[in-house]
Design a protein around this motif. Sequence first.
Motif, PDB file in Angstrom:
ATOM      1  N   ALA A   1      -0.920  -9.952   5.285  1.00 43.82           N
ATOM      2  CA  ALA A   1      -0.611  -8.953   6.316  1.00 43.82           C
ATOM      3  C   ALA A   1       0.898  -8.924   6.555  1.00 43.82           C
ATOM      4  O   ALA A   1       1.504  -9.938   6.893  1.00 43.82           O
ATOM      5  CB  ALA A   1      -1.338  -9.293   7.613  1.00 43.82           C
ATOM      6  N   GLY A   2       1.485  -7.750   6.386  1.00 46.38           N
ATOM      7  CA  GLY A   2       2.917  -7.603   6.602  1.00 46.38           C
ATOM      8  C   GLY A   2       3.284  -7.211   8.012  1.00 46.38           C
ATOM      9  O   GLY A   2       4.468  -7.045   8.325  1.00 46.38           O
ATOM     10  N   LEU A   3       2.282  -7.058   8.880  1.00 48.13           N
ATOM     11  CA  LEU A   3       2.514  -6.647  10.263  1.00 48.13           C
ATOM     12  C   LEU A   3       1.635  -7.497  11.164  1.00 48.13           C
ATOM     13  O   LEU A   3       0.481  -7.791  10.833  1.00 48.13           O
ATOM     14  CB  LEU A   3       2.171  -5.160  10.432  1.00 48.13           C
ATOM     15  CG  LEU A   3       2.573  -4.459  11.734  1.00 48.13           C
ATOM     16  CD1 LEU A   3       4.079  -4.416  11.876  1.00 48.13           C
ATOM     17  CD2 LEU A   3       2.000  -3.041  11.755  1.00 48.13           C
TER      18      LEU A   3
ATOM     19  N   GLY B   1       0.813  -1.205   0.000  1.00 50.24           N
ATOM     20  CA  GLY B   1       0.000   0.000   0.000  1.00 50.24           C
ATOM     21  C   GLY B   1       0.849   1.260   0.000  1.00 50.24           C
ATOM     22  O   GLY B   1       2.062   1.207   0.228  1.00 50.24           O
ATOM     23  N   PRO B   2       0.243   2.392  -0.256  1.00 52.10           N
ATOM     24  CA  PRO B   2       0.969   3.669  -0.241  1.00 52.10           C
ATOM     25  C   PRO B   2       1.429   4.024   1.175  1.00 52.10           C
ATOM     26  O   PRO B   2       0.703   3.834   2.131  1.00 52.10           O
ATOM     27  CB  PRO B   2      -0.064   4.673  -0.759  1.00 52.10           C
ATOM     28  CG  PRO B   2      -1.386   4.036  -0.506  1.00 52.10           C
ATOM     29  CD  PRO B   2      -1.179   2.569  -0.590  1.00 52.10           C
TER      30      PRO B   2
ATOM     31  N   ARG C   1      -2.173   1.792  -8.784  1.00 55.02           N
ATOM     32  CA  ARG C   1      -1.218   0.676  -8.758  1.00 55.02           C
ATOM     33  C   ARG C   1      -1.365  -0.172  -7.487  1.00 55.02           C
ATOM     34  O   ARG C   1      -0.846  -1.282  -7.428  1.00 55.02           O
ATOM     35  CB  ARG C   1       0.211   1.183  -8.901  1.00 55.02           C
ATOM     36  CG  ARG C   1       0.847   1.756  -7.651  1.00 55.02           C
ATOM     37  CD  ARG C   1       2.292   2.155  -7.923  1.00 55.02           C
ATOM     38  NE  ARG C   1       3.019   2.493  -6.717  1.00 55.02           N
ATOM     39  CZ  ARG C   1       3.668   1.610  -5.975  1.00 55.02           C
ATOM     40  NH1 ARG C   1       3.638   0.322  -6.295  1.00 55.02           N
ATOM     41  NH2 ARG C   1       4.335   1.979  -4.898  1.00 55.02           N
ATOM     42  N   HIS C   2      -2.084   0.350  -6.480  1.00 56.17           N
ATOM     43  CA  HIS C   2      -2.322  -0.397  -5.243  1.00 56.17           C
ATOM     44  C   HIS C   2      -3.696  -1.076  -5.257  1.00 56.17           C
ATOM     45  O   HIS C   2      -4.155  -1.561  -4.219  1.00 56.17           O
ATOM     46  CB  HIS C   2      -2.248   0.542  -4.044  1.00 56.17           C
ATOM     47  CG  HIS C   2      -0.990   1.371  -3.998  1.00 56.17           C
ATOM     48  ND1 HIS C   2       0.233   0.856  -3.637  1.00 56.17           N
ATOM     49  CD2 HIS C   2      -0.776   2.678  -4.295  1.00 56.17           C
ATOM     50  CE1 HIS C   2       1.145   1.809  -3.686  1.00 56.17           C
ATOM     51  NE2 HIS C   2       0.565   2.919  -4.091  1.00 56.17           N
TER      52      HIS C   2
ATOM     53  N   TYR D   1      -0.281  -6.458   1.652  1.00 52.11           N
ATOM     54  CA  TYR D   1       0.243  -6.806   0.342  1.00 52.11           C
ATOM     55  C   TYR D   1      -0.833  -7.467  -0.504  1.00 52.11           C
ATOM     56  O   TYR D   1      -1.512  -8.384  -0.047  1.00 52.11           O
ATOM     57  CB  TYR D   1       1.446  -7.743   0.473  1.00 52.11           C
ATOM     58  CG  TYR D   1       2.518  -7.212   1.401  1.00 52.11           C
ATOM     59  CD1 TYR D   1       2.809  -5.846   1.439  1.00 52.11           C
ATOM     60  CD2 TYR D   1       3.225  -8.053   2.244  1.00 52.11           C
ATOM     61  CE1 TYR D   1       3.771  -5.341   2.290  1.00 52.11           C
ATOM     62  CE2 TYR D   1       4.202  -7.558   3.102  1.00 52.11           C
ATOM     63  CZ  TYR D   1       4.469  -6.204   3.129  1.00 52.11           C
ATOM     64  OH  TYR D   1       5.422  -5.702   3.973  1.00 52.11           O
ATOM     65  N   ARG D   2      -0.981  -6.951  -1.721  1.00 56.24           N
ATOM     66  CA  ARG D   2      -1.904  -7.563  -2.685  1.00 56.24           C
ATOM     67  C   ARG D   2      -1.094  -8.424  -3.637  1.00 56.24           C
ATOM     68  O   ARG D   2      -0.113  -7.971  -4.224  1.00 56.24           O
ATOM     69  CB  ARG D   2      -2.674  -6.478  -3.432  1.00 56.24           C
ATOM     70  CG  ARG D   2      -3.734  -7.049  -4.370  1.00 56.24           C
ATOM     71  CD  ARG D   2      -3.236  -7.165  -5.790  1.00 56.24           C
ATOM     72  NE  ARG D   2      -3.042  -5.856  -6.391  1.00 56.24           N
ATOM     73  CZ  ARG D   2      -2.172  -5.620  -7.350  1.00 56.24           C
ATOM     74  NH1 ARG D   2      -1.383  -6.586  -7.805  1.00 56.24           N
ATOM     75  NH2 ARG D   2      -2.034  -4.414  -7.866  1.00 56.24           N
TER      76      ARG D   2
END
Length: 441
Positions: A82-84, A24-25, A71-72, A111-112
């Motif tokens: 999930a990155g967290l 994500g942004p 782009r997201h 993250y997609r």
Amino acid sequence: MSNGTPYTYPQFPLRRFVHEMTDGPFGSSLTSSHYSDEGARVIRLGNIGSARFKDADAAFIPVSYFRELRRHEVKAGDLLIAGLGDDRHPVGRACIAPDQLGPAIVKADCYRVRLDENRLTHRFAAWALGSSTVSDQVSASTRGSTRSRINLEVAREIRLPVPPVEEQHRIADFLDAETARIDGILNAQKSLQERLSERRTAGVTSAVADTERNNRRSSTLTWLETLPVDWQEVRVGLLARMGSGHTPSRSHPEWWTKCSIPWITTGEVKQVRDDRREDLFETREKISEIGLANSAAEIHPAGTVVLCRTASAGYSAVMGTAMATSQDFVTWTCGPQLDPYYLLWCLRAMRADLLGRLAMGSTHKTIYVPDLQMLRIPLPSLDDQREIVKRIRKQNAGIDRLSDAVRIQSSLLTERRQALITAAVTGQIDVSTASGRGIEE
């Protein structure tokens, strides 16, 4: 299951199947100031469950701004990782974007992923990422002291078991059905726990108000209006000496090292919140007599009733030993007409009323001292007070035993659910012949 679980299926890094992967942004590109009441959905960490999209807590941005962040973009059926993570929400957990999502983007640390589904399906990948073996692998690759984090490069290197695509579909179908059955039981147990908690609260209120003796009972009456007609309603300040805490300066470290006087702060809120416990004996912090002397704080004797005004406002306990308190609490040292444990259960019976009438603030509730100075409670005889406390303890003990049994069952069922996921995605069970029967027993 642990990292020692044998794999029947070969393992490969996620990157070998990735068509597209984006996060994500970050920073000022997406802040709360960009949010709107409607528009394109912003998928946040709270929406990513383990193989389940959590639709609550929806956030949006205007469609015009969504076009700038294309782009997201997330589409229905995309894999979301999930990155967290933290103790309750493992990093690397994944789910599928739902069909009804509409225009959407991912937020930072989400993250997609779009895979080559002719080789690795999104549904199977989501289940595999939620298995114990893969979760342990991801945890070993994380960074961060308080919350675990992985970046895109680490996520791309996560190794997954990869059976043939036909088997991936069978495993995903099996886990969809079997976990739905288990989740149904877990939800029923959660509802039972909520009903037990409501019954506990109602029992305390009934005991304090002694509604069985009250001929004026009515569902439209407030708690104070249901009191027996022969009980007086008395201001607590006439029955107990009220005090409020003070917080000494932290600029004197010697006041807080090698000290012996227990010091109640908001760090003790979890103990104060536990309605199963009446007494508070231990605190994580201690203060010195010099620190107290320089702060206008005082030591309260054992048996003093303490009530939290902030954070978990309205929660209360009885000091099991002499203690001092911060400014986040008020105290009552009871006189001869008032049993401290009776006052404690009065405060707990009144908690919802206290928060509804007196607490201020939308996010963090605070009850102010002047309002508590006017607090009134029913006053039966001292013998009746002690009988009421005895009755409350007896009825709560029975409810607590049942609640503990349900909690143990839920814990075991959750463990078995996780074991089933791990066994299925690693090939330790044949899902074409497994029924899952007995998993909830």
